[in-house]
Design a protein around this motif. Sequence first.
Motif, PDB file in Angstrom:
ATOM      1  N   ALA A 185      -3.286  -4.080 -12.353  1.00 34.46           N
ATOM      2  CA  ALA A 185      -4.083  -2.962 -11.847  1.00 34.46           C
ATOM      3  C   ALA A 185      -3.753  -2.665 -10.390  1.00 34.46           C
ATOM      4  CB  ALA A 185      -5.576  -3.259 -12.013  1.00 34.46           C
ATOM      5  N   MET A 186      -3.521  -3.706  -9.599  1.00 27.03           N
ATOM      6  CA  MET A 186      -3.122  -3.482  -8.208  1.00 27.03           C
ATOM      7  C   MET A 186      -1.818  -2.708  -8.155  1.00 27.03           C
ATOM      8  SD  MET A 186      -5.168  -4.699  -5.791  1.00 27.03           S
ATOM      9  CE  MET A 186      -4.194  -5.198  -4.387  1.00 27.03           C
ATOM     10  N   ASN A 187      -0.867  -3.089  -8.981  1.00 26.06           N
ATOM     11  CA  ASN A 187       0.411  -2.386  -9.012  1.00 26.06           C
ATOM     12  C   ASN A 187       0.216  -0.918  -9.376  1.00 26.06           C
ATOM     13  OD1 ASN A 187       3.408  -1.932  -9.486  1.00 26.06           O
ATOM     14  ND2 ASN A 187       2.622  -1.709 -11.566  1.00 26.06           N
ATOM     15  N   ALA A 188      -0.552  -0.662 -10.418  1.00 25.05           N
ATOM     16  CA  ALA A 188      -0.746   0.721 -10.858  1.00 25.05           C
ATOM     17  C   ALA A 188      -1.417   1.557  -9.777  1.00 25.05           C
ATOM     18  CB  ALA A 188      -1.577   0.748 -12.143  1.00 25.05           C
ATOM     19  N   HIS A 189      -2.432   0.988  -9.153  1.00 27.07           N
ATOM     20  CA  HIS A 189      -3.197   1.776  -8.185  1.00 27.07           C
ATOM     21  C   HIS A 189      -2.448   1.920  -6.860  1.00 27.07           C
ATOM     22  CE1 HIS A 189      -6.670   3.967  -7.112  1.00 27.07           C
ATOM     23  NE2 HIS A 189      -7.235   3.058  -6.334  1.00 27.07           N
ATOM     24  N   ILE A 190      -1.758   0.878  -6.441  1.00 26.08           N
ATOM     25  CA  ILE A 190      -1.043   0.956  -5.168  1.00 26.08           C
ATOM     26  C   ILE A 190       0.296   1.661  -5.336  1.00 26.08           C
ATOM     27  CG2 ILE A 190       0.092  -0.388  -3.356  1.00 26.08           C
ATOM     28  CD1 ILE A 190      -2.116  -2.456  -3.640  1.00 26.08           C
ATOM     29  N   ASN A 191       1.162   1.105  -6.178  1.00 26.83           N
ATOM     30  CA  ASN A 191       2.525   1.622  -6.256  1.00 26.83           C
ATOM     31  C   ASN A 191       2.621   2.992  -6.919  1.00 26.83           C
ATOM     32  OD1 ASN A 191       3.898  -0.507  -4.945  1.00 26.83           O
ATOM     33  ND2 ASN A 191       3.730  -1.759  -6.785  1.00 26.83           N
ATOM     34  N   ARG A 192       1.715   3.275  -7.855  1.00 31.28           N
ATOM     35  CA  ARG A 192       1.767   4.585  -8.504  1.00 31.28           C
ATOM     36  C   ARG A 192       0.848   5.591  -7.827  1.00 31.28           C
ATOM     37  NH1 ARG A 192      -0.859   9.096 -10.234  1.00 31.28           N
ATOM     38  NH2 ARG A 192       0.702  10.312 -11.340  1.00 31.28           N
ATOM     39  N   ASP A 193      -0.425   5.247  -7.608  1.00 33.92           N
ATOM     40  CA  ASP A 193      -1.402   6.229  -7.134  1.00 33.92           C
ATOM     41  C   ASP A 193      -1.330   6.498  -5.639  1.00 33.92           C
ATOM     42  OD1 ASP A 193      -2.327   6.297  -9.716  1.00 33.92           O
ATOM     43  OD2 ASP A 193      -4.189   5.194  -9.318  1.00 33.92           O
ATOM     44  N   PHE A 194      -1.156   5.442  -4.869  1.00 31.40           N
ATOM     45  CA  PHE A 194      -1.338   5.557  -3.424  1.00 31.40           C
ATOM     46  C   PHE A 194      -0.377   6.546  -2.751  1.00 31.40           C
ATOM     47  CE2 PHE A 194      -2.538   2.676   0.441  1.00 31.40           C
ATOM     48  CZ  PHE A 194      -3.320   3.694   0.944  1.00 31.40           C
ATOM     49  N   PRO A 195       0.904   6.618  -3.137  1.00 30.37           N
ATOM     50  CA  PRO A 195       1.766   7.615  -2.484  1.00 30.37           C
ATOM     51  C   PRO A 195       1.247   9.041  -2.646  1.00 30.37           C
ATOM     52  CG  PRO A 195       3.099   6.050  -3.731  1.00 30.37           C
ATOM     53  CD  PRO A 195       1.668   5.791  -4.096  1.00 30.37           C
ATOM     54  N   HIS A 196       0.720   9.355  -3.830  1.00 31.25           N
ATOM     55  CA  HIS A 196       0.187  10.691  -4.078  1.00 31.25           C
ATOM     56  C   HIS A 196      -1.035  10.963  -3.187  1.00 31.25           C
ATOM     57  CE1 HIS A 196       2.783  11.549  -7.551  1.00 31.25           C
ATOM     58  NE2 HIS A 196       2.624  10.281  -7.870  1.00 31.25           N
ATOM     59  N   VAL A 197      -1.855   9.931  -2.984  1.00 34.42           N
ATOM     60  CA  VAL A 197      -3.040  10.077  -2.144  1.00 34.42           C
ATOM     61  C   VAL A 197      -2.647  10.365  -0.701  1.00 34.42           C
ATOM     62  CG1 VAL A 197      -5.050   8.869  -1.194  1.00 34.42           C
ATOM     63  CG2 VAL A 197      -4.490   8.651  -3.627  1.00 34.42           C
ATOM     64  N   LEU A 198      -1.736   9.558  -0.162  1.00 30.00           N
ATOM     65  CA  LEU A 198      -1.334   9.739   1.227  1.00 30.00           C
ATOM     66  C   LEU A 198      -0.668  11.097   1.446  1.00 30.00           C
ATOM     67  CD1 LEU A 198       0.051   6.214   2.195  1.00 30.00           C
ATOM     68  CD2 LEU A 198      -2.141   7.237   2.830  1.00 30.00           C
ATOM     69  N   ALA A 199       0.155  11.509   0.495  1.00 32.70           N
ATOM     70  CA  ALA A 199       0.807  12.809   0.629  1.00 32.70           C
ATOM     71  C   ALA A 199      -0.222  13.941   0.611  1.00 32.70           C
ATOM     72  CB  ALA A 199       1.829  13.005  -0.485  1.00 32.70           C
ATOM     73  N   ALA A 200      -1.270  13.783  -0.197  1.00 35.78           N
ATOM     74  CA  ALA A 200      -2.295  14.823  -0.293  1.00 35.78           C
ATOM     75  C   ALA A 200      -3.188  14.858   0.944  1.00 35.78           C
ATOM     76  CB  ALA A 200      -3.144  14.605  -1.545  1.00 35.78           C
ATOM     77  N   VAL A 201      -3.584  13.691   1.425  1.00 35.63           N
ATOM     78  CA  VAL A 201      -4.497  13.634   2.574  1.00 35.63           C
ATOM     79  C   VAL A 201      -3.754  13.920   3.875  1.00 35.63           C
ATOM     80  CG1 VAL A 201      -6.051  12.130   3.869  1.00 35.63           C
ATOM     81  CG2 VAL A 201      -6.076  12.079   1.374  1.00 35.63           C
ATOM     82  N   GLY A 202      -2.489  13.551   3.922  1.00 33.51           N
ATOM     83  CA  GLY A 202      -1.677  13.847   5.102  1.00 33.51           C
ATOM     84  C   GLY A 202      -1.241  12.596   5.845  1.00 33.51           C
ATOM     85  N   LEU A 203       0.040  12.526   6.162  1.00 34.65           N
ATOM     86  CA  LEU A 203       0.592  11.375   6.860  1.00 34.65           C
ATOM     87  C   LEU A 203       0.513  11.519   8.373  1.00 34.65           C
ATOM     88  CD1 LEU A 203       3.818  10.849   4.700  1.00 34.65           C
ATOM     89  CD2 LEU A 203       1.624   9.669   4.496  1.00 34.65           C
ATOM     90  N   THR A 204       0.283  12.731   8.825  1.00 37.79           N
ATOM     91  CA  THR A 204       0.255  13.015  10.262  1.00 37.79           C
ATOM     92  C   THR A 204      -0.981  13.836  10.599  1.00 37.79           C
ATOM     93  OG1 THR A 204       2.677  13.069  10.303  1.00 37.79           O
ATOM     94  CG2 THR A 204       1.534  14.012  12.195  1.00 37.79           C
ATOM     95  N   GLY A 205      -1.646  13.457  11.685  1.00 40.73           N
ATOM     96  CA  GLY A 205      -2.811  14.195  12.149  1.00 40.73           C
ATOM     97  C   GLY A 205      -2.546  14.840  13.493  1.00 40.73           C
TER      98      GLY A 205
END
Length: 320
Positions: A185-205
């Motif tokens: 579950a850690m792999n699925a949530h981190i390696n699969r989900d997390f990149p999409h989250v960061l790209a959506a929320v924004g890497l730069t403020g």
Amino acid sequence: MTAPRRSFVALLSTLMATVLLIMGIGVAAPPASADDTGGSGDPDPLRGLVLPVFDGLIRLFAPLPLPATPYTGNVCVSGADACIDDVVVRMEDRLDRLSTSCAHSSIFSLAYLRVTENVRDAVRTGYFADRAWLNRVDAVFAELYFDVTSKWESGQRTGLPGAWQIALKAEDDRAMSGLGNFMLAMNAHINRDFPHVLAAVGLTGPNGSHKADHNRYNNRLDTLYGPVFAEEARRFDPTFDDIDAGTVEETAAGLIMRGWREMVWRHAEALTLAKTAAQRKLVEQEIELYSVLQAKLIRSVLVAQPAQRDAWCAVHGRDN
């Protein structure tokens, strides 16, 4: 990050994951305090020696210069503290329901709740530079978890990420050790989900890259392995922390998560930099393949019979 550099980070994190699986990650070393940064004052001498060196290596991979992008989603738009409060309540309700039936998904449900509580506390003590960004990341990240698990529980078996399908089927089949369920579950949530989250929320403020805050949480995670693994063993699977190799396992866990989280950032950069739908599709396929390969490795190693685990949970599962 270019594809060759992402490939290097992917190889490094896969090698570390393999080492961790071979060792079994039986965390028995005493945890550091919640304010410990993993430096020279770390009460775990091995971790205090190795992890700061690896943190230095990670800092050599500077974030790519990306323009600030506004968040256009509808989850935690305000970035308020209440966003994490709402996530914690939903996670508590989910864990209460799962633990009643000793569902094997209780393992990750408990771990995720404890991580979220830790993020909440870190945000409110000023640990991160951008409080609103962390609140939003946490809420958007959790929403993906609630969404995929709800779809699975409703009977949906198609259109879900491959790494999640492997993890959730293993939970339903009661085919893995508690540690195996945790890792899948850690792999699925981190390696699969997390990149999409960061790209959506924004890497730069407005004040620059959020990479420092992303890296900073690695040190908070270091403080969680011991107590969370002990709680998993006490409540759901007594074998969860059985293997004792001194302080090596906790150090290995810290290395694995650093490797995974670095790959997350680089995949998020690639998603952000994709200029066409075709380019983005290629990055999405890379993320899917990477997370599925990690899942297959974990699925092949941490197999176990559930009888002892289920009997233990029936007595202890609702303890807290």
